[in-house]
Design a protein around this motif. Structure first.
Motif, PDB file in Angstrom:
ATOM      1  N   ASN A  13       0.801  -1.218   0.000  1.00 15.78           N
ATOM      2  CA  ASN A  13       0.000   0.000   0.000  1.00 15.78           C
ATOM      3  C   ASN A  13       0.837   1.272   0.000  1.00 15.78           C
ATOM      4  OD1 ASN A  13      -2.587  -1.145  -0.095  1.00 15.78           O
ATOM      5  ND2 ASN A  13      -2.516  -1.602   2.085  1.00 15.78           N
ATOM      6  N   ASP A  14       2.042   1.223   0.538  1.00 13.97           N
ATOM      7  CA  ASP A  14       2.839   2.453   0.627  1.00 13.97           C
ATOM      8  C   ASP A  14       3.367   2.946  -0.720  1.00 13.97           C
ATOM      9  OD1 ASP A  14       4.588   0.292   0.545  1.00 13.97           O
ATOM     10  OD2 ASP A  14       5.991   1.138   1.985  1.00 13.97           O
ATOM     11  N   ILE A  15       3.285   2.139  -1.779  1.00 11.07           N
ATOM     12  CA  ILE A  15       3.698   2.624  -3.103  1.00 11.07           C
ATOM     13  C   ILE A  15       2.512   2.729  -4.068  1.00 11.07           C
ATOM     14  CG2 ILE A  15       6.088   1.845  -2.865  1.00 11.07           C
ATOM     15  CD1 ILE A  15       5.372  -0.478  -4.774  1.00 11.07           C
ATOM     16  N   LYS A  16       1.312   2.575  -3.555  1.00 12.13           N
ATOM     17  CA  LYS A  16       0.110   2.624  -4.393  1.00 12.13           C
ATOM     18  C   LYS A  16       0.040   3.925  -5.194  1.00 12.13           C
ATOM     19  CE  LYS A  16      -3.782   3.404  -2.322  1.00 12.13           C
ATOM     20  NZ  LYS A  16      -5.015   3.252  -1.538  1.00 12.13           N
ATOM     21  N   ASP A  17       0.229   5.056  -4.548  1.00 12.66           N
ATOM     22  CA  ASP A  17       0.115   6.344  -5.242  1.00 12.66           C
ATOM     23  C   ASP A  17       1.177   6.492  -6.333  1.00 12.66           C
ATOM     24  OD1 ASP A  17      -2.062   7.039  -3.664  1.00 12.66           O
ATOM     25  OD2 ASP A  17      -0.846   8.166  -2.223  1.00 12.66           O
ATOM     26  N   ASP A  18       2.376   5.991  -6.088  1.00 11.37           N
ATOM     27  CA  ASP A  18       3.433   6.059  -7.100  1.00 11.37           C
ATOM     28  C   ASP A  18       3.079   5.212  -8.319  1.00 11.37           C
ATOM     29  OD1 ASP A  18       4.956   7.758  -5.506  1.00 11.37           O
ATOM     30  OD2 ASP A  18       6.027   6.090  -4.561  1.00 11.37           O
ATOM     31  N   ILE A  19       2.469   4.058  -8.082  1.00 11.60           N
ATOM     32  CA  ILE A  19       2.054   3.198  -9.195  1.00 11.60           C
ATOM     33  C   ILE A  19       0.939   3.868  -9.983  1.00 11.60           C
ATOM     34  CG2 ILE A  19       1.002   0.986  -9.817  1.00 11.60           C
ATOM     35  CD1 ILE A  19       2.534  -0.224  -7.396  1.00 11.60           C
ATOM     36  N   VAL A  20      -0.037   4.443  -9.269  1.00 12.42           N
ATOM     37  CA  VAL A  20      -1.124   5.166  -9.951  1.00 12.42           C
ATOM     38  C   VAL A  20      -0.544   6.273 -10.827  1.00 12.42           C
ATOM     39  CG1 VAL A  20      -3.084   6.715  -9.585  1.00 12.42           C
ATOM     40  CG2 VAL A  20      -2.920   4.605  -8.268  1.00 12.42           C
ATOM     41  N   SER A  33      -7.846  -0.802 -13.068  1.00  9.04           N
ATOM     42  CA  SER A  33      -8.644  -0.982 -11.854  1.00  9.04           C
ATOM     43  C   SER A  33      -7.719  -1.147 -10.664  1.00  9.04           C
ATOM     44  CB  SER A  33      -9.526  -2.235 -11.969  1.00  9.04           C
ATOM     45  OG  SER A  33     -10.412  -2.115 -13.043  1.00  9.04           O
ATOM     46  N   LEU A  34      -8.211  -0.731  -9.503  1.00  9.34           N
ATOM     47  CA  LEU A  34      -7.433  -0.810  -8.271  1.00  9.34           C
ATOM     48  C   LEU A  34      -8.362  -1.208  -7.138  1.00  9.34           C
ATOM     49  CD1 LEU A  34      -4.985  -0.183  -6.407  1.00  9.34           C
ATOM     50  CD2 LEU A  34      -5.672   2.217  -6.500  1.00  9.34           C
ATOM     51  N   CYS A  60      -2.552  -3.805  -2.246  1.00 14.11           N
ATOM     52  CA  CYS A  60      -3.447  -3.294  -3.275  1.00 14.11           C
ATOM     53  C   CYS A  60      -3.227  -4.137  -4.539  1.00 14.11           C
ATOM     54  CB  CYS A  60      -3.232  -1.809  -3.535  1.00 14.11           C
ATOM     55  SG  CYS A  60      -1.567  -1.306  -3.889  1.00 14.11           S
ATOM     56  N   LYS A  61      -4.306  -4.290  -5.280  1.00 12.63           N
ATOM     57  CA  LYS A  61      -4.284  -5.113  -6.497  1.00 12.63           C
ATOM     58  C   LYS A  61      -4.680  -4.248  -7.683  1.00 12.63           C
ATOM     59  CE  LYS A  61      -6.683  -9.069  -8.553  1.00 12.63           C
ATOM     60  NZ  LYS A  61      -7.729 -10.068  -8.299  1.00 12.63           N
ATOM     61  N   PHE A  62      -3.782  -4.158  -8.644  1.00 12.02           N
ATOM     62  CA  PHE A  62      -4.042  -3.443  -9.886  1.00 12.02           C
ATOM     63  C   PHE A  62      -4.381  -4.456 -10.966  1.00 12.02           C
ATOM     64  CE2 PHE A  62      -1.370  -0.582  -7.502  1.00 12.02           C
ATOM     65  CZ  PHE A  62      -1.815   0.688  -7.841  1.00 12.02           C
ATOM     66  N   GLU A  63      -5.361  -4.138 -11.785  1.00 15.64           N
ATOM     67  CA  GLU A  63      -5.675  -4.918 -12.982  1.00 15.64           C
ATOM     68  C   GLU A  63      -5.531  -3.964 -14.158  1.00 15.64           C
ATOM     69  OE1 GLU A  63      -9.517  -6.657 -12.297  1.00 15.64           O
ATOM     70  OE2 GLU A  63      -8.610  -8.335 -11.226  1.00 15.64           O
ATOM     71  N   ILE A  64      -4.603  -4.283 -15.048  1.00 16.59           N
ATOM     72  CA  ILE A  64      -4.216  -3.356 -16.107  1.00 16.59           C
ATOM     73  C   ILE A  64      -4.337  -4.059 -17.457  1.00 16.59           C
ATOM     74  CG2 ILE A  64      -2.397  -1.822 -16.928  1.00 16.59           C
ATOM     75  CD1 ILE A  64      -1.143  -2.380 -13.978  1.00 16.59           C
ATOM     76  N   VAL A  81       9.188   1.839 -10.251  1.00 16.49           N
ATOM     77  CA  VAL A  81       8.449   2.153  -9.028  1.00 16.49           C
ATOM     78  C   VAL A  81       8.630   1.053  -7.980  1.00 16.49           C
ATOM     79  CG1 VAL A  81       6.166   2.655  -8.087  1.00 16.49           C
ATOM     80  CG2 VAL A  81       6.724   3.383 -10.384  1.00 16.49           C
ATOM     81  N   CYS A  82       8.742  -0.179  -8.442  1.00 18.51           N
ATOM     82  CA  CYS A  82       8.763  -1.331  -7.527  1.00 18.51           C
ATOM     83  C   CYS A  82      10.167  -1.779  -7.131  1.00 18.51           C
ATOM     84  CB  CYS A  82       8.021  -2.499  -8.176  1.00 18.51           C
ATOM     85  SG  CYS A  82       6.288  -2.174  -8.544  1.00 18.51           S
ATOM     86  N   LYS A  83      11.191  -1.067  -7.544  1.00 16.71           N
ATOM     87  CA  LYS A  83      12.551  -1.570  -7.308  1.00 16.71           C
ATOM     88  C   LYS A  83      12.921  -1.677  -5.829  1.00 16.71           C
ATOM     89  CE  LYS A  83      14.920   2.795  -8.156  1.00 16.71           C
ATOM     90  NZ  LYS A  83      15.854   3.482  -9.035  1.00 16.71           N
ATOM     91  N   HIS A  84      12.337  -0.844  -4.961  1.00 15.15           N
ATOM     92  CA  HIS A  84      12.642  -0.924  -3.530  1.00 15.15           C
ATOM     93  C   HIS A  84      11.562  -1.668  -2.743  1.00 15.15           C
ATOM     94  CE1 HIS A  84      16.098   1.601  -4.054  1.00 15.15           C
ATOM     95  NE2 HIS A  84      15.367   2.529  -4.633  1.00 15.15           N
TER      96      HIS A  84
END
Length: 101
Positions: A13-20, A33-34, A60-64, A81-84
């Motif tokens: 959840n802490d990187i949700k906004d960065d992924i969005v 979708s999220l 959080c689950k993204f469907e892209i 975004v997900c490297k860390h």
């Protein structure tokens, strides 16, 4: 037959906004979708005390849905975004899509 694919991404959840923010910038996507999910695992050692008591971790689950030809570009953008905070993903073919009315 559709040339679209569905990428499912499970993220902390802490990187949700960065992924969005990353997904909104990609012009080849029409949307995504999220949702919130509860992740259960046999590897409880990675859970904090609260999660160990509850038995799950919140993600959080993204469907892209994306064009198959853009798979590499999508994964490259998300990897930054997900490297860390490693994110689990899988990609499935979409055989058909449309709008019902």
């Amino acid at each position: 037959m559709s040339t679209e694919q569905l990428l499912v991404l499970i993220a902390q959840n802490d990187i949700k906004d960065d992924i969005v923010d990353t997904l909104i910038e990609l012009e080849f996507l029409s949307g995504f979708s999220l949702g919130n999910i509860c992740g259960f695992s046999r590897e409880h050692s990675h859970f904090n005390i609260k999660e160990q008591v509850e038995g799950y971790r919140e993600f959080c689950k993204f469907e892209i849905m994306h064009p198959a030809a853009q798979q590499a570009a999508l994964l490259t953008a998300l990897a930054l975004v997900c490297k860390h905070n490693p994110c689990r993903y899988w990609i499935m073919p979409i055989y058909q899509n449309g709008t019902l009315s």
